[in-house]
Design an enzyme around this catalytic site. Structure first.
Site, PDB file in Angstrom:
ATOM      1  N   SER A 235       0.834  -1.192   0.000  1.00 20.18           N
ATOM      2  CA  SER A 235       0.000   0.000   0.000  1.00 20.18           C
ATOM      3  C   SER A 235       0.877   1.253   0.000  1.00 20.18           C
ATOM      4  CB  SER A 235      -0.958  -0.035   1.201  1.00 20.18           C
ATOM      5  OG  SER A 235      -1.962   0.948   1.082  1.00 20.18           O
ATOM      6  N   ASP A 314      -8.611  -4.504  -6.519  1.00 17.87           N
ATOM      7  CA  ASP A 314      -8.231  -3.602  -5.429  1.00 17.87           C
ATOM      8  C   ASP A 314      -9.122  -2.358  -5.470  1.00 17.87           C
ATOM      9  OD1 ASP A 314      -6.931  -1.755  -3.714  1.00 17.87           O
ATOM     10  OD2 ASP A 314      -4.995  -2.693  -4.089  1.00 17.87           O
ATOM     11  N   HIS A 349      -6.940  -5.612  -1.972  1.00 17.84           N
ATOM     12  CA  HIS A 349      -5.801  -4.778  -1.593  1.00 17.84           C
ATOM     13  C   HIS A 349      -4.877  -5.446  -0.583  1.00 17.84           C
ATOM     14  CE1 HIS A 349      -3.714  -0.947  -1.078  1.00 17.84           C
ATOM     15  NE2 HIS A 349      -3.857  -1.041   0.237  1.00 17.84           N
TER      16      HIS A 349
END
Length: 409
Positions: A235, A314, A349
């Site tokens: 991330s 995602d 994600h």
């Protein structure tokens, strides 16, 4: 006892690393006996998690989860580790909670139990016919945990067993996480000296200077190969990894791994989308991918092998679009031979080490909404298993082989 016959429930190995498969075996049940096999885990935060599956004993009175299909429950089909990756909060839990390990110096314990019939609820009121406790560790025996406070850092270094020297990995997580140790502990269990940082804390460890301090700690450690350092991020941590790989003149990385990240820097918070279920969809924040090069990390400057792990569903970052743009940028710059992209359909994600339960959403740490992460349970969990295996291979190929050959000359 199961039914009227003696029974046995066994798990092999009953103690191991979290990314190791285990075999669940029920024996000496009546042929054709219908049973529910359940896993229960009490998280450190007090929340309970469960998974269960329906099986039928064969003519020998045996059920082997590595070979026999589940007929229903939280997963179906032949899934040796389904009792772990399909874990869900027990009924009555708060919405939006996530399962994670805080104290890696203790194991995750799972109670595997057998119940008569095909059950779906009310396990507290059911009689357990057999029960085994399984331990899964992030820290292998001999791995050392060393808190790091040099230069105002808040970090933890995990060293593999033995004298070394070992290749080093700087392991960065995303926003909203103070410090997560479990991935670094697992990397050390596979032979990499790995440091995780709280780089979003009050000491401004998000500054480039702090990351360089962390990298210098790795380079100067007597048990770490100074010329064999990698960065790995998820991330926002992946964005930081890209930035350091492209612009750092102090440390030259052997390789970099970016999980669910983007090279685009967020600029306009007004485009965050919240759907009708009060779920935050963050991917719009970076779309469309800008053409202005000043708004992106110049990945054309990257001079080390780069691995991108991309979940195509995602919802937090536009990682698929970012990966395609990075590929085009690197092709134009002539360094695309360094780039490897792993694409995973129906994957969200939060791509974690193998068998971690899929989190499609969770409560935001920033505001009173739910973060939508995306992905579907089965393909997402398959992706975690595949990606972790390929990350370890990528790190070994780039950190071990070449450098040990050079250091032995």
């Amino acid at each position: 006892h199961i039914g009227s016959a003696p029974s046995s429930l066994s798990v092999y190995p009953s103690r191991g690393l979290v990314d190791e498969k285990f075999t669940v075996l029920v024996q000496k049940a009546p042929p054709g006996f219908q049973m529910t096999i359940r896993a229960l885990h009490q998280c450190e935060d007090g929340n309970g998690w469960e998974a269960f599956a329906h099986y039928t004993a064969d003519a020998c009175g045996t059920v082997n989860l590595s070979e026999d299909p589940s007929m229903g429950g939280t997963y179906s089909g032949v899934e040796p580790m389904g009792l772990i990756w399909s874990l869900k909060p027990v009924p009555g839990s708060k919405p939006g909670i996530r399962l994670s390990k805080k104290n890696v110096q203790t194991p995750m314990e799972f109670t595997i139990s057998v119940y008569k019939g095909h059950q779906t609820e009310g396990f507290v009121d059911q009689v357990q016919l057999a029960c085994v406790v399984v331990e899964r560790w992030y820290m292998a025996p001999g791995v050392r945990r060393v808190p790091i406070t040099e230069g105002g850092l808040i970090g933890v270094l995990f060293l593999p067993p033995g004298p070394g020297p070992f290749p080093g990995v700087l392991d960065l997580w995303g926003r909203g996480i103070d410090i997560a140790e479990y991935r670094s502990a697992l990397l050390a269990s596979h032979g990499f000296a790995s440091m995780t940082l709280n780089y979003m804390g009050p000491l401004k460890a998000s500054s480039d200077a702090a990351k360089l301090t962390a990298l210098r700690v790795l380079q100067q450690h007597p048990q770490i190969l100074s010329s064999s350092i990698a960065m790995l991020g998820l991330s926002f941590g992946a964005s930081m990894t890209l930035k350091m790989a492209a612009y750092s003149d102090v440390v030259k990385f052997r390789c970099a791994v970016c999980i669910s990240g983007s090279h685009v820097q967020p600029v306009d918070g007004s485009v965050i989308r919240i759907n009708t279920d009060n779920q935050l969809i963050g991917r719009d924040l970076l779309l469309p991918i800008p053409t202005d090069p000043t708004m992106k990390v110049d990945v054309g400057r990257v001079q080390c092998p780069l691995l991108l792990i991309v979940g195509e569903d995602d919802q937090n970052w536009p990682v698929y679009e970012s990966a395609q743009d990075m590929k085009e940028m690197m092709e134009r710059s002539g360094n695309s031979h360094l780039l490897t992209i792993l694409l995973y359909p129906k994957t969200g994600h939060l791509i974690k080490p193998p068998y971690a339960p899929h989190s499609a959403l969770s409560v935001s740490v920033f505001c009173a909404v739910i973060n939508l992460w995306g992905g579907e349970m089965v393909p997402h969990c398959r992706a975690q298993e595949d990606a972790w295996r390929k990350i370890l291979v990528f790190l070994r190929e780039n950190l071990y082989v070449n450098n040990y050959a050079k250091s032995s000359k």
